[in-house]
Each structure stands twice: as structure tokens, then as C-alpha cells.
Write an enzyme that holds these catalytic residues in place. Structure first.
Site, PDB file in Angstrom:
ATOM      1  N   GLY A 115     -18.679 -23.457  -9.842  1.00  0.00           N
ATOM      2  CA  GLY A 115     -17.829 -24.603 -10.192  1.00  0.00           C
ATOM      3  C   GLY A 115     -17.306 -25.331  -8.973  1.00  0.00           C
ATOM      4  N   GLY A 117     -15.107 -25.738  -6.496  1.00  0.00           N
ATOM      5  CA  GLY A 117     -14.038 -24.946  -5.886  1.00  0.00           C
ATOM      6  C   GLY A 117     -13.170 -25.773  -4.969  1.00  0.00           C
ATOM      7  NE  ARG A 118     -16.164 -27.598  -0.320  1.00  0.00           N
ATOM      8  CZ  ARG A 118     -16.244 -27.303   0.959  1.00  0.00           C
ATOM      9  NH1 ARG A 118     -15.238 -27.470   1.739  1.00  0.00           N
ATOM     10  NH2 ARG A 118     -17.387 -26.884   1.440  1.00  0.00           N
ATOM     11  CG  ASP A 287     -24.588 -23.618  -6.467  1.00  0.00           C
ATOM     12  OD1 ASP A 287     -25.552 -22.867  -6.265  1.00  0.00           O
ATOM     13  OD2 ASP A 287     -23.695 -23.791  -5.626  1.00  0.00           O
TER      14      ASP A 287
HETATM   15  P1  AMP Z   1     -21.719 -24.903  -1.439  1.00  0.00           P
HETATM   16  O1  AMP Z   1     -22.826 -23.965  -1.159  1.00  0.00           O
HETATM   17  O2  AMP Z   1     -21.007 -25.443  -0.227  1.00  0.00           O
HETATM   18  O3  AMP Z   1     -22.190 -26.043  -2.294  1.00  0.00           O
HETATM   19  O4  AMP Z   1     -20.558 -24.112  -2.239  1.00  0.00           O
HETATM   20  C1  AMP Z   1     -20.809 -23.073  -3.130  1.00  0.00           C
HETATM   21  C2  AMP Z   1     -19.592 -22.793  -3.958  1.00  0.00           C
HETATM   22  O5  AMP Z   1     -18.486 -22.411  -3.134  1.00  0.00           O
HETATM   23  C3  AMP Z   1     -19.103 -23.963  -4.795  1.00  0.00           C
HETATM   24  O6  AMP Z   1     -18.633 -23.453  -5.994  1.00  0.00           O
HETATM   25  C4  AMP Z   1     -17.982 -24.522  -3.946  1.00  0.00           C
HETATM   26  O7  AMP Z   1     -17.046 -25.235  -4.715  1.00  0.00           O
HETATM   27  C5  AMP Z   1     -17.366 -23.249  -3.370  1.00  0.00           C
HETATM   28  N1  AMP Z   1     -16.635 -23.498  -2.133  1.00  0.00           N
HETATM   29  C6  AMP Z   1     -17.141 -23.820  -0.919  1.00  0.00           C
HETATM   30  N2  AMP Z   1     -16.148 -23.963  -0.014  1.00  0.00           N
HETATM   31  C7  AMP Z   1     -14.976 -23.753  -0.661  1.00  0.00           C
HETATM   32  C8  AMP Z   1     -13.596 -23.757  -0.277  1.00  0.00           C
HETATM   33  N3  AMP Z   1     -13.209 -24.025   0.958  1.00  0.00           N
HETATM   34  N4  AMP Z   1     -12.692 -23.481  -1.241  1.00  0.00           N
HETATM   35  C9  AMP Z   1     -13.056 -23.206  -2.489  1.00  0.00           C
HETATM   36  N5  AMP Z   1     -14.330 -23.181  -2.913  1.00  0.00           N
HETATM   37  C10 AMP Z   1     -15.281 -23.443  -2.015  1.00  0.00           C
HETATM   38 MG    MG Z   2     -22.406 -26.860  -3.769  1.00  0.00          MG
END
Ligand code: AMP
Ligand code: MG
Length: 538
Positions: A115, A117-118, A287
């Protein structure tokens, strides 16, 4: 507050204080309201209402004037209000901020609920062509999907996404877009190489825009929890809103098949474009796969310098190299299989229509890649009967052994005067190598160039050079270039960021005054973290 240096074209646009957003996504789809931002598992929902955390000192440092113009919003006349709105400090009329729920396969394994997350979406806006965009703030604080993360983003990674999504757009490659980039005035702690060295970095928020931020993983989460109602709701929403040409009335199994087929085609086209320009996404988890076939979620991406099929800039993927340059086409298919599994309930669990579509990927991709290679070398059309398979395979074999700079090699080939001899051209191409080719390699290059020139002459096509120059960019956002913009921005100087944005607006043009961005990667960048090696820390 210092006024941003980006110049805004004269626009007759809505003043920011009159901005009003729509809420189709949250109106049409199941979600939850008033549940706060505590990290948790969510069920039977596609979104969760969540308020952005207002930053201490929002400050607009860059924006994309053509996007502001397209969206019909006037950012220039009130940068302070823009900073408040596009960091979530000030609510927008009509907005119901939300985080999307999705799951995903990460590095080949089912990771459960992920989901936003940020990332927090503010709502939707129609552009001057009546196309709908969702505006999303990346780094605006914790959401129910933040898991162990803090919900924030640092300037470094925000600059990278801000620049790269626009660079991608100007290369003619489907992508989400950037609108604004703001500092938050907050300090963020990051352990960049996951080795216990925590550093304080500046917080930032990118406001990005896309027709949709739905991912393959948005479907997978419903399949994993047997939420068939939500699965169908989401599919019908995506098809009626984003693939309207496929449906009149209610979607049927045929519609679902046509949709999956079109998405597969779009995904294959996307990856062929990435391979053409040497872009390595580096985190092709499901994702991070857009339901529209666009490039989405710019993390530790990179651009090929030495040609190397096994290259990845992602530090955490160095062992398996799952997301290396050469693997991208087949990983896209692997991801399409995961999506096919997820949407199987829409087909009454009959796998046949999905298998039929999936079986089209490999031949389709092969054709696309051959067409791409033909365009990169100036051929009018790929023609096996004229020996093009051998001609092109030989060049790509040469690249693998000689490892020239991918961008510079093809651009030098594109810019060569038509009457250059193979020897003269081979000489000019020397400048594209990090390690000078040996005698044998030089001879094989001269031989190939001779065959290639004959093949081009046989086409008798005046457009060969123009075709190559439109396929082989002169400027790509190499990591060391992005890093120069980041270094300056971290010191409060946003002029490099603006200069790089401007150069990347015309990646296929000669821009003699910016030749410094078109050369080989300089020596200093070889060892510097953030140039050849990155992590997901952002
Ligand atoms: P990504 O591979 O960067 O697309 O992120 C994978 C997952 O980690 C997604 O659900 C993001 O929302 C979550 N995520 C990445 N960085 C953060 C953060 N600093 N705080 C919260 N969730 C994060
Ligand atoms: Mg992502």
C-alpha cells in the site's frame, strides 16, 4: 521565501485558492473513512482516508510549468500557497486525501499488504484536454500502510523522481509525471546502505500526477484475501475509466480478456522503450507495475553506461540481479503472470483466456525489440530476408564484448556523416569506450560498419539518420547527473536542478552548450555512492 527560479509560461489558469478536486476513485470504490494513520492490516478496501502530516516549513523549490499549464493551475502567482497545498499543509476544496491499498510480489516473493506507505492522493483534476489526473503527494507522512517506515521522503530521492519522470516523458516513454517539488523543513533520518550509518537528510515532498496510480499489486491484494467483490469493482473501474474504448455497458469476460491483452501490449512496449534508452527500473516488483503500462515509482533506477546485460544499480539486488537490464523484458512477463493469477476469478477461474494472452508476449516483444534495434541503427524496417537478424545480432554481440557507453555509442553512430568510411567511423566511435577496444575488436567493428553502411545504402532512405537521432537520445539522466542536481539542492542551490530539467526536455536535440551532460561518465563518479550503486532508501 525565495521565489523559485522556474519560469512559468503565461497561463490563464485557476488560481490556487480556487482549486477544486474531484473524488471519483473514493466515490466509486470501497474504502474506509475516519480510521486514522495507525499502521495496520486493512480488509475489503481499496483506499483509506488519511490526512497528510503538515510539515513545519513548506517551501516550493521547483515545478514543471508545462504540467501546471496542462492542469490549468496557476502556481507562479502564489508559490507560498503552492508549497502549502502541495505538501498537504493546507487542505484543498473537494479533496478527500487517501492512501491506496495494494499488495505485491517483491523480488519474486509474495509480500502481503504493502500500500501507499508514504504517498497520499489528494484527488483528481481534469486537464485542458479533459483528461483526468490524480494528484499524489509522496512523502506526506504516515498512513495505515507505512509498516515500519516513517511515511516521509528525503530530498535526494525526491529530486531523482522529479527529474526522471519528466526526462522519461520527454524521451517519449509512458510515465507518471511531476508537478511540484517542495522542501518540508523537517529532518529525516536514513541509513542509506543499511549498515548502521544513520544520516540526517532534508525532508521533501514530490507532488506527482498520473491518470491512475493503480498497480498490478492492487489486484493481487484482493485475490490473496478472496475479496472477489472488490476485485471486480476495481477491474470494472479501471476498464470503464481508463480503457473506455473496450467497453459499452457492463464488462464481460471478453472485455476482461481484451483489457488484459491491451495491458500486456502496453507493458511490452514500455519495456522495449526502456531497453532502447538503457533505462533500468531496478525494482520491478508487482507493486511497481502500473495498470496503464507506464513507468511508475522511481527508486534506485539507473541508465546503462558500459553496455552490460547484467547491470543493475540496485545494491540490494547485486547477488541475484533479478532486475538487471537484460532481465527486464522477462520480468515484465513474470509480473503479468502474477496479475493473471490475481484476476482469474473474473474469468470464472478458467485459465484459458489468460493463457492465450500471455502466450502472445514473447513473440510480440521479440518483434518490438527487432523494430527497436532497426530504428536504432537507421534501417527502414527489420527484414530477416535481407540478413537483418545477423547484422543486428552481430552488433549486439559486439556491444556485449566491447562494453561501450550505450548512449554515446548509438548517438555517435547516429550523428556520423553519411560519407564517413567504416575506418573513420570506427575511429570516431573510440570516444564511446571506457576501455579502448583491442585490435581484434576494432577490426570486427570496422567490418560490421562496412556491412551496415551497405545495408543503409541499399535502403536508399534519406531519413535513416533522422530516424536514428529520434531513437538514440543524446541526453539521458545518468545517475551522476542527477547527483549533481542533488548535491547543489542539498546546499540550497536549485539552479543545477533547473538546468538539468531543461536539458532533459530535449533529449534528442544537440545542445552544444550542454555538451558536459552528453559525455562518458567522469572518473569521479565511478566510486561515488549514488552514481553507480543505490539502495531503496529514500
Ligand atoms: P517502493 O519499492 O519504494 O515502491 O516501496 C515499497 C513499499 O514500501 C511501498 O508500500 C511503499 O509505500 C513503502 N515505503 C517505502 N518507503 C517508505 C517510508 N519511508 N515510509 C513508509 N512506507 C514506505
Ligand atoms: Mg512502490
Amino acid at each position: 521565501m525565495k521565489t523559485p527560479t522556474t519560469t512559468d509560461p503565461a497561463v490563464a489558469a485557476t488560481l490556487l485558492n480556487k482549486l477544486r478536486l474531484n473524488q471519483t476513485f473514493t466515490s466509486a470504490l470501497d474504502g474506509e473513512r475516519g480510521t486514522g494513520n495507525m499502521a495496520r492490516q486493512v480488509a475489503n478496501a481499496m483506499w483509506s482516508e488519511v490526512a497528510p502530516t503538515p510539515p513545519r516549513e513548506p517551501r516550493l523549490i521547483a515545478w514543471v510549468p508545462e504540467m501546471a499549464q496542462l492542469l490549468g493551475i496557476d502556481i507562479a502567482s502564489d508559490p507560498e500557497l503552492a508549497a502549502s497545498i502541495f505538501t498537504g499543509a493546507q487542505p484543498v476544496n473537494g479533496s478527500l486525501p487517501y492512501a491506496m491499498r495494494y499488495g505485491g510480489h517483491q523480488f519474486g516473493n509474495w509480500a502481503g499488504q504493502l500500500g501507499d506507505g508514504r504517498a497520499i492522493a489528494l484527488g483528481e483534476l481534469q486537464d485542458t484536454n479533459k483528461q483526468t489526473w490524480t494528484l499524489q503527494l509522496k512523502g506526506a507522512g504516515p498512513t495505515p500502510y507505512s509498516r515500519q517506515g516513517d511515511g516521509y521522503a528525503v530530498l535526494r530521492s525526491s529530486v531523482r523522481e522529479y527529474l526522471c519522470s519528466e526526462a522519461m516523458f520527454h524521451l517519449g516513454i509512458p510515465t507518471t509525471r511531476s508537478l511540484t517539488l517542495c522542501l518540508t523543513g523537517e529532518d529525516i533520518e536514513r541509513d542509506v546502505f543499511y549498515n548502521g550509518n544513520v544520516e540526517t537528510e532534508q525532508g521533501a515532498i514530490l507532488c506527482r500526477a498520473a491518470e491512475s496510480f493503480v498497480r498490478f499489486g492492487s489486484f493481487e491484494i484482493h485475490a490473496a484475501h478472496r475479496e472477489d467483490d472488490q476485485l471486480k469493482q476495481l477491474a470494472d473501474y479501471v476498464i470503464t475509466r481508463h480503457y473506455p474504448h473496450l467497453v459499452s455497458g457492463k464488462p464481460s469476460i471478453d472485455t476482461y480478456q481484451q483489457w488484459f491483452n491491451e495491458l500486456l501490449e502496453r507493458t511490452a512496449h514500455l519495456v522495449a522503450h526502456w531497453q532502447r534508452v538503457g533505462f533500468v527500473h531496478a525494482v520491478m516488483n508487482t507493486d511497481n507495475m502500473s495498470i496503464l503500462g507506464q513507468t511508475i515509482d522511481y527508486g534506485p533506477y539507473g541508465w546503462l553506461e558500459e553496455y552490460d546485460l547484467r547491470w543493475t544499480p540496485n545494491f540490494v539486488d547485486l547477488q541475484g540481479r533479478r532486475y538487471s537490464y537484460g532481465n527486464q523484458p522477462r520480468i515484465a512477463l513474470w509480473n503479468l503472470y502474477r496479475l493473471a493469477n490475481a484476476i482469474l476469478p473474473l474469468f470464472d477461474d478458467n485459465t484459458e483466456p489468460l493463457e492465450d494472452v500471455l502466450s502472445r508476449y514473447e513473440p510480440l516483444y521479440e518483434n518490438l525489440w527487432n523494430d527497436t534495434r532497426a530504428a536504432k541503427t537507421g534501417l527502414k524496417a527489420y527484414d530477416v530476408d535481407r540478413g537483418d537478424k545477423t547484422l543486428l545480432d552481430d552488433l549486439w554481440d559486439f556491444l556485449e564484448h566491447g562494453s561501450p557507453d550505450y548512449t554515446l555509442f548509438f548517438r555517435t553512430l547516429s550523428d556520423a556523416p553519411a560519407d564517413d568510411t567504416p575506418q573513420a567511423l570506427a575511429e570516431a566511435l573510440q570516444a564511446a569506450f571506457y576501455n579502448a577496444p583491442d585490435h581484434e575488436q576494432k577490426a570486427s567493428l570496422v567490418d560490421w560498419l562496412g556491412r551496415w553502411k551497405k545495408r543503409i545504402e541499399a535502403d536508399g532512405d534519406q531519413q535513416a539518420q533522422a530516424r536514428m537521432q529520434c531513437s538514440n537520445p543524446k541526453y539521458v539522466l545518468r545517475n551522476y547527473i542527477a547527483l549533481q542536481a542533488i548535491d547543489a539542492a542539498e546546499n540550497g542551490d536549485f539552479s543545477v536542478l533547473e538546468e538539468v530539467s531543461n536539458v532533459m526536455r530535449k533529449p534528442y536535440d544537440d545542445q552544444p552548450q550542454h555538451a558536459n551532460y552528453a559525455g562518458l561518465r567522469p572518473d569521479w563518479a565511478t566510486q561515488r555512492p549514488g552514481c553507480t550503486m543505490l539502495t531503496c532508501s529514500s
